[in-house]
Write a protein that holds these residues in place. Structure first.
Motif, PDB file in Angstrom:
ATOM      1  N   ARG A 162       0.832  -1.210   0.000  1.00  0.00           N
ATOM      2  CA  ARG A 162       0.000   0.000   0.000  1.00  0.00           C
ATOM      3  C   ARG A 162       0.866   1.259   0.000  1.00  0.00           C
ATOM      4  O   ARG A 162       0.493   2.268   0.578  1.00  0.00           O
ATOM      5  N   SER A 163       2.012   1.151  -0.605  1.00  0.00           N
ATOM      6  CA  SER A 163       2.897   2.308  -0.661  1.00  0.00           C
ATOM      7  C   SER A 163       2.586   3.182  -1.865  1.00  0.00           C
ATOM      8  O   SER A 163       3.171   4.242  -2.039  1.00  0.00           O
ATOM      9  N   ARG A 164       1.712   2.736  -2.712  1.00  0.00           N
ATOM     10  CA  ARG A 164       1.309   3.525  -3.864  1.00  0.00           C
ATOM     11  C   ARG A 164      -0.198   3.742  -3.805  1.00  0.00           C
ATOM     12  O   ARG A 164      -0.904   3.122  -3.028  1.00  0.00           O
ATOM     13  N   GLU A 165      -0.652   4.594  -4.713  1.00  0.00           N
ATOM     14  CA  GLU A 165      -2.071   4.914  -4.712  1.00  0.00           C
ATOM     15  C   GLU A 165      -2.907   3.699  -5.109  1.00  0.00           C
ATOM     16  O   GLU A 165      -4.000   3.489  -4.617  1.00  0.00           O
ATOM     17  N   TYR A 166      -2.360   2.901  -6.018  1.00  0.00           N
ATOM     18  CA  TYR A 166      -3.098   1.744  -6.505  1.00  0.00           C
ATOM     19  C   TYR A 166      -2.303   0.464  -6.241  1.00  0.00           C
ATOM     20  O   TYR A 166      -1.080   0.491  -6.200  1.00  0.00           O
ATOM     21  N   PRO A 167      -3.011  -0.645  -6.124  1.00  0.00           N
ATOM     22  CA  PRO A 167      -2.300  -1.900  -5.827  1.00  0.00           C
ATOM     23  C   PRO A 167      -1.280  -2.248  -6.905  1.00  0.00           C
ATOM     24  O   PRO A 167      -1.528  -2.042  -8.091  1.00  0.00           O
ATOM     25  N   THR A 168      -0.159  -2.761  -6.483  1.00  0.00           N
ATOM     26  CA  THR A 168       0.838  -3.252  -7.422  1.00  0.00           C
ATOM     27  C   THR A 168       0.881  -4.763  -7.291  1.00  0.00           C
ATOM     28  O   THR A 168       1.053  -5.304  -6.203  1.00  0.00           O
ATOM     29  N   LEU A 169       0.701  -5.459  -8.397  1.00  0.00           N
ATOM     30  CA  LEU A 169       0.436  -6.902  -8.361  1.00  0.00           C
ATOM     31  C   LEU A 169       1.385  -7.722  -9.218  1.00  0.00           C
ATOM     32  O   LEU A 169       1.113  -8.883  -9.509  1.00  0.00           O
ATOM     33  N   VAL A 170       2.487  -7.138  -9.653  1.00  0.00           N
ATOM     34  CA  VAL A 170       3.462  -7.914 -10.429  1.00  0.00           C
ATOM     35  C   VAL A 170       4.777  -7.952  -9.659  1.00  0.00           C
ATOM     36  O   VAL A 170       5.022  -7.126  -8.777  1.00  0.00           O
ATOM     37  N   PRO A 171       5.635  -8.916  -9.985  1.00  0.00           N
ATOM     38  CA  PRO A 171       6.875  -9.064  -9.213  1.00  0.00           C
ATOM     39  C   PRO A 171       7.739  -7.803  -9.236  1.00  0.00           C
ATOM     40  O   PRO A 171       7.830  -7.106 -10.249  1.00  0.00           O
ATOM     41  N   ALA A 172       8.352  -7.544  -8.097  1.00  0.00           N
ATOM     42  CA  ALA A 172       9.231  -6.384  -7.954  1.00  0.00           C
ATOM     43  C   ALA A 172      10.415  -6.801  -7.086  1.00  0.00           C
ATOM     44  O   ALA A 172      10.376  -7.818  -6.399  1.00  0.00           O
ATOM     45  N   ARG A 173      11.461  -5.998  -7.137  1.00  0.00           N
ATOM     46  CA  ARG A 173      12.648  -6.287  -6.346  1.00  0.00           C
ATOM     47  C   ARG A 173      12.428  -5.868  -4.878  1.00  0.00           C
ATOM     48  O   ARG A 173      11.926  -4.787  -4.606  1.00  0.00           O
ATOM     49  N   HIS A 174      12.786  -6.773  -3.979  1.00  0.00           N
ATOM     50  CA  HIS A 174      12.733  -6.487  -2.537  1.00  0.00           C
ATOM     51  C   HIS A 174      14.099  -6.775  -1.936  1.00  0.00           C
ATOM     52  O   HIS A 174      14.883  -7.536  -2.486  1.00  0.00           O
ATOM     53  N   PHE A 175      14.330  -6.191  -0.785  1.00  0.00           N
ATOM     54  CA  PHE A 175      15.580  -6.501  -0.100  1.00  0.00           C
ATOM     55  C   PHE A 175      15.386  -6.426   1.405  1.00  0.00           C
ATOM     56  O   PHE A 175      14.440  -5.800   1.891  1.00  0.00           O
ATOM     57  N   THR A 176      16.261  -7.114   2.103  1.00  0.00           N
ATOM     58  CA  THR A 176      16.390  -6.920   3.548  1.00  0.00           C
ATOM     59  C   THR A 176      17.727  -6.224   3.771  1.00  0.00           C
ATOM     60  O   THR A 176      18.749  -6.641   3.217  1.00  0.00           O
ATOM     61  N   ALA A 177      17.708  -5.171   4.540  1.00  0.00           N
ATOM     62  CA  ALA A 177      18.888  -4.318   4.670  1.00  0.00           C
ATOM     63  C   ALA A 177      19.929  -4.946   5.582  1.00  0.00           C
ATOM     64  O   ALA A 177      19.623  -5.395   6.685  1.00  0.00           O
ATOM     65  N   GLY A 178      21.149  -4.980   5.090  1.00  0.00           N
ATOM     66  CA  GLY A 178      22.262  -5.388   5.940  1.00  0.00           C
ATOM     67  C   GLY A 178      22.616  -4.250   6.886  1.00  0.00           C
ATOM     68  O   GLY A 178      22.267  -3.094   6.645  1.00  0.00           O
ATOM     69  N   PRO A 179      23.298  -4.556   7.959  1.00  0.00           N
ATOM     70  CA  PRO A 179      23.568  -3.511   8.965  1.00  0.00           C
ATOM     71  C   PRO A 179      24.555  -2.466   8.458  1.00  0.00           C
ATOM     72  O   PRO A 179      25.503  -2.793   7.743  1.00  0.00           O
ATOM     73  N   PRO A 180      24.353  -1.215   8.841  1.00  0.00           N
ATOM     74  CA  PRO A 180      25.326  -0.173   8.508  1.00  0.00           C
ATOM     75  C   PRO A 180      26.542  -0.314   9.427  1.00  0.00           C
ATOM     76  O   PRO A 180      26.642  -1.273  10.209  1.00  0.00           O
ATOM     77  N   ARG A 181      27.443   0.658   9.359  1.00  0.00           N
ATOM     78  CA  ARG A 181      28.615   0.596  10.230  1.00  0.00           C
ATOM     79  C   ARG A 181      28.176   0.638  11.693  1.00  0.00           C
ATOM     80  O   ARG A 181      27.331   1.435  12.086  1.00  0.00           O
ATOM     81  N   GLN A 182      28.752  -0.255  12.462  1.00  0.00           N
ATOM     82  CA  GLN A 182      28.471  -0.290  13.907  1.00  0.00           C
ATOM     83  C   GLN A 182      29.802  -0.298  14.652  1.00  0.00           C
ATOM     84  O   GLN A 182      30.716  -1.023  14.270  1.00  0.00           O
TER      85      GLN A 182
END
Lengths: 267, 743
Positions: free
Chosen positions: B699-719
């Motif tokens: 629901r990040s856009r005005e209308y539903p998006t229903l086709v494959p898209a790139r996703h990621f899980t963020a690796g940690p920044p500098r700690q």
């Protein structure tokens, strides 16, 4: 010697992993929208199934989002009587999610909304285009949302004149997507969706999805005489969801016959 | 006093406590760190080696005994991180501090460990019938400073390897060579605090220890906080030829998870790289474990018996697809999308035992041996998966609700034969019996029954009329698994190794059919390679190169709609690796690079998510500084770890982004005091730990998006972390003293 070299090259290519694919691919394509193809210099005039000769002066549609689905169109739309009889004897089988009773699988989409002048045959490009995967689709879906601006908060706005037997009925009206459209046991989401638009296309990179809006069926079953019982404003009778014209328009403007979808591999 | 003859016999190397794990996990620096090739005659005693795998004779060129040693000076955030020392191993964990590491090895995406058999001091860790994936293996309950060594056998080449040894097995050995008490406090980025106390009583063996840990953090970005408490303790006693150990472990964690981010939303500025769509994602996990084992070591035999019991609870909420999957169904009252938040829960009772007897004899003046062993494990797992309404704890749909009983009984025969002085044959036969008894408490779902009320998810009726909503499925079968290895050499330190074996991964009860004949997936593996292992003065050098090929009958591939790996067709992997480790008294360097190609059997397409190339470098240096304070030497250390992972294939014929990270640590110790500075992701690279192509609608856009898209899980920044350690005890009192070689 050459043959041996070729065989070695093949072997090395196999070991190195030719064809680095995981199957299918994501694609981006242009989307172009417009009215039906015709002579733009002439007014759009057509005759409804009720014998009314209708000339439209305005036909605007808020088009989008739009989706291409693997789901099959309703059989009744594309089968002849003989085929339908045969289907009674030997029903069709569908892969999971691909019969028209299920939700199918979306393979391409346009997630922006544009205003389409259904009286203008020239195709207009939609900014941003569409995206999807390179897999065959069978049908299209238009999800109707209201739009401000020229559409005035409606999803479809129409105006024109209907003539029959010497009676002339100037009219105007609109389709607003709201709870009034929800049938018993249905939902607003279901009410806004125009599903099953035949679209046997395979989206491809660099191609163009072309969508044309055909308003000629919007008044199938409508009898405009009922409007004349009311009062015209600014010289036009306004149909509503309370009269037969409004009801017919509400249904027919959400019918799959109102849309045509094709795909060109090149723009 | 050390426990095993092997430990007793090893050279006594000076120890150095650089920082954190260096102090407590550092053991004899003499070890090369990787398993040596088969030694020339005579065979050295290998009492506990046979029993636990630690120091066990190798089963292939990809068999590595990793002594953490000086490389404890390389920053690691968990015991799982130690796996990076194994050739070809890459770990990621973008789903929360307490989530099992995602392990990539030799072309396998062992998402939560299902393709790698984990054991800790002999206790199996993989969890059958786990709702988050068959074989889920969470090693966060280990205090990493207590891990003395790790034995990684890549491939199913040892009859002692059990269920889930598809890509191989990883055996953790917990000990505390640094005697005395060690109290440590770590503080740093994102309000991270960690208190650790370790105790190894003087006069007891390194196998007797205790450790407790308490850690809290806000975590990087949004929704990655955690609170964790851990206790690991073991007593090791000895009487004559008998050695016994009692191990107890307890662990609990509560952590939040940010989940995935759509790349198009990030690029458009709709969400930050480290942000979350759904702050209700997270998990609560606990584990309580006891184990008792006894060894009897004599010249001609080694007998061993072990029994364990474990209680675990697990709950995980995660959302990969936003609001996509809750499509209106005809048996449901009208509804909009209610959200795809998955709520998985399991309560597990795990009991088991293993016993073995290895008998030795001499033939042709060479030691020959044979081992008979038995293994039994029973897991009672109550598991459910439900869907929750977005941003609430209210379930609206039950995906499944199972009462699982999973038993695995195994018998094996393992022999070591030395027909010639330069030929060693190791191997035998293993037979695993898998038994399932699954009560499906919600057997009727998702069908339309005339007259049935809407929204009934566990119906008491089907199209034939009334029926019970439950249904029992039972199944069982035996997997025969011959495994063996042939070693030729060594010649001037060079050994040629050829290995082959069949393995099995037990079936996930979720997909189990009643009376299914083969409730496991068969695995075939081959490997050939060369190992070089020699000493040059004080320098120990170990290097290896090998080729491998593995076929899996039915693989498990990540499915975003289930949030776990689900059943797929057969796959084949092949590739090669190069690895080397060089160690001397003040320097320890290890590096490896691996190529893997994994394809589906049916269409030849690449298996997504599996990295083609993985490279890793670990290096540590430690020296006594040239000055003394109050007569005591100051010792210093530094360590660096570098990881490179090539772009991974993703669904829809795409490639992800490469990963390149650098971690570093420096430390110094004087007498009882030690101070360290840790920097993880020194270059502050903004990288994606996990990358996926699938359909979602957050629901990040005005209308539903229903086709494959790139996703990621963020690796940690500098700690950045500062670590302060206090050491107590006789060893600490001597540290850096003039009479003590401080190094």
């Amino acid at each position: 010697m050459k043959r041996r070299t070729f065989a070695l090259a093949l072997l090395l290519a196999g070991a190195a992993g030719c064809g680095d694919t995981t199957g299918s691919e994501r694609v981006r394509f242009a989307v172009e929208v417009g009215g039906i193809e015709r002579d733009a210099a002439q007014a759009l005039t057509f005759t409804s199934d009720q014998g009314w000769e209708i000339t439209l002066s305005e036909a605007r549609v808020a088009l989008g989002p739009l989706y291409l689905n693997t789901i099959a169109p309703l059989e009744s739309d594309r089968r002849g009587p003989l085929e339908r009889f045969g289907d009674l004897l030997l029903p069709s089988a569908y892969a999971h999610g691909e019969s028209h009773l299920s939700s199918g699988r979306i393979v391409a989409q346009l997630t922006t909304q544009v205003e389409v002048d259904a009286l203008a045959p020239a195709l207009v490009a939609v900014p941003g285009g569409g995206d999807g995967v390179r897999e065959p689709a069978l049908t299209g879906e238009v999800w109707m949302f209201n739009r401000d601006g020229a559409l005035g908060g409606a999803a479809v706005r129409v105006a024109g004149v209907a003539r029959r037997d010497g009676v002339e009925v100037p009219f105007e009206g609109s389709l607003v997507i709201d709870q009034a459209l929800v049938t018993t046991g249905g939902s607003l989401d279901a009410a806004r969706r125009v599903r099953g638009i035949p679209a046997p296309v395979t989206p491809a990179d660099g191609g163009a999805l072309r969508v044309r809006v055909d308003p000629r069926g919007w008044f199938e079953g409508a009898d405009f005489r009922e409007l004349t019982a009311g009062t015209a404003r600014d010289g036009r009778y306004r149909f509503t969801s309370q009269d037969n014209v409004g009801r017919a328009f509400s249904n027919r403007a959400r019918a799959r016959a109102a849309y045509g979808i094709t795909f060109s591999p090149t723009r | 006093m050390e426990a095993s003859p092997r430990t007793l016999n090893r050279p006594v190397a000076p120890r150095f406590c650089a920082c954190v794990g260096a102090c407590v996990a550092l053991r004899a620096a003499s070890a090369s760190g990787q398993s040596p090739p088969p030694p020339a005659e005579p065979v050295e005693p290998e009492a506990s080696a046979v029993i636990r795998g630690h120091g066990a004779p190798p089963r292939g060129a990809g068999d590595v005994n990793i002594t953490v040693g000086q490389l404890a000076a390389v920053p690691r955030s968990s015991a799982g991180d130690l796996l990076r020392l194994a050739p070809g191993m890459f770990l990621s964990n973008g789903l929360g501090e307490g989530h099992a590491d995602q392990v990539f090895l030799r072309g396998f995406d062992a998402r939560s460990g299902q393709d790698l058999e984990f054991t800790v001091n002999g206790v199996p860790i993989n969890e059958p019938a786990h709702p988050h994936g068959q074989g889920y293996a969470d090693t966060h309950f280990l205090i990493p400073e207590l891990v003395e060594s790790l034995h990684v056998l890549e491939g199913p080449f040892d009859p002692r390897q059990g269920d889930f040894a598809v890509a191989g097995s990883a055996q953790y050995t917990l000990r505390l060579p640094a005697r005395g008490a060690h109290i440590q406090y770590r503080v740093g980025s994102f309000n991270t605090h960690r208190v650790l106390a370790l105790w190894g009583p003087d006069g007891e063996s390194a196998g007797t220890f205790g450790g407790v840990e308490l850690a809290t953090s806000d975590g990087y970005g949004q929704n990655r906080s955690y609170e964790r408490a851990t206790a690991n303790a073991q007593y090791e006693g000895r009487s004559g030829s008998l050695t016994w150990r009692v191990l107890a472990m307890s662990y609990g964690i509560r952590y939040r998870s940010a989940g995935v981010v759509r790349e198009d939303d990030f690029q458009a500025g709709r969400i930050g790289f480290y942000d979350t769509y759904d702050p209700t994602q997270g998990s609560e996990v606990s584990r309580h474990l006891v184990s008792a084992e006894v060894d009897s070591t004599r010249a001609s035999s080694v007998l061993r018996a072990q029994a364990w019991a474990s209680l675990r609870s697990f709950r995980l909420r995660e959302n990969f697809t936003g609001s996509l999957l809750d499509v209106q169904q005809p048996f449901q009252s009208p509804h909009a999308q209610r959200g795809d938040l998955i709520d998985q829960a399991a309560s597990t009772v795990d009991v088991g035992m293993r016993a073995s007897a290895r008998l030795r004899t001499t033939w042709q003046a060479r030691t020959q041996s044979v081992e008979f062993g038995a293994y039994a494990r029973h897991n009672a797992v109550d598991s459910t998966q439900q869907r929750l309404r977005a941003t609430t704890d209210i379930p609206y749909l039950t995906d499944y609700s199972l009462d699982n009983s999973v038993s695995n009984l195994a018998l094996y025969l393992d022999a070591e034969l030395r027909p010639l002085s330069w030929v060693v044959l190791r191997g035998g036969l293993r037979a695993d019996l898998f038994q399932y008894d699954v009560l499906d408490r919600c057997a009727v779902r998702g069908i339309t029954v005339r007259g049935a009320p809407l929204d009934q998810e566990c119906l008491s009726a089907d199209r034939s009329g009334y029926r019970s909503p439950t249904q029992r499925r039972t199944s069982g079968g035996v997997a025969w698994q011959p495994r063996g290895a042939l070693f030729l050499g060594p010649w001037k330190g060079v050994t040629v190794a050829l290995s082959a074996g069949l393995g099995a991964r037990s079936a996930d009860p979720v997909y189990l059919g009643n009376d299914q004949q083969l409730p496991f997936s068969p695995i075939t593996a081959l490997e050939g390679g060369v190992v070089f292992d020699r000493r040059f003065g004080s320098l120990a050098l170990n290097a290896r190169a090998l080729y491998y090929r593995t076929h899996v009958g039915q693989d498990l591939i990540f499915n975003e709609t289930e949030g776990r790996n689900t059943l797929a067709s057969g796959t084949t992997r092949q590739g090669a690796l190069l690895a080397a480790r060089a160690t001397n008294p003040w320097l320890d360097l290890a590096a490896h690079v691996t190529y893997a190609r994994a394809t589906f059997d049916d269409d030849g397409n690449l298996v997504p998510y599996v990295p083609g190339w993985v490279a890793r470098f670990d290096g540590a240096v430690h020296r006594a500084l040239p000055w003394r304070i109050r007569g005591r030497a100051v010792t210093a250390s530094a360590g660096v770890g570098v990881t490179w992972v090539a772009p991974r294939p993703l669904p829809y014929s795409e490639r992800g982004e490469a990963i390149f990270t650098v971690d570093a640590q420096v430390g110094a110790r004087w007498a009882y005091f030690e101070l360290g500075l840790i920097a993880q992701n020194v270059l502050d690279a903004q990288y994606a730990w996990g990358q996926y192509n699938f359909t979602s609608d957050f629901r990040s856009r005005e209308y539903p998006t229903l086709v494959p898209a790139r996703h990621f899980t963020a690796g940690p920044p500098r700690q950045m972390f500062v670590v302060f350690t206090l050491h107590f005890g006789a060893a600490a009192a001597r540290h850096g003293a003039p009479t003590e070689p401080a190094r």
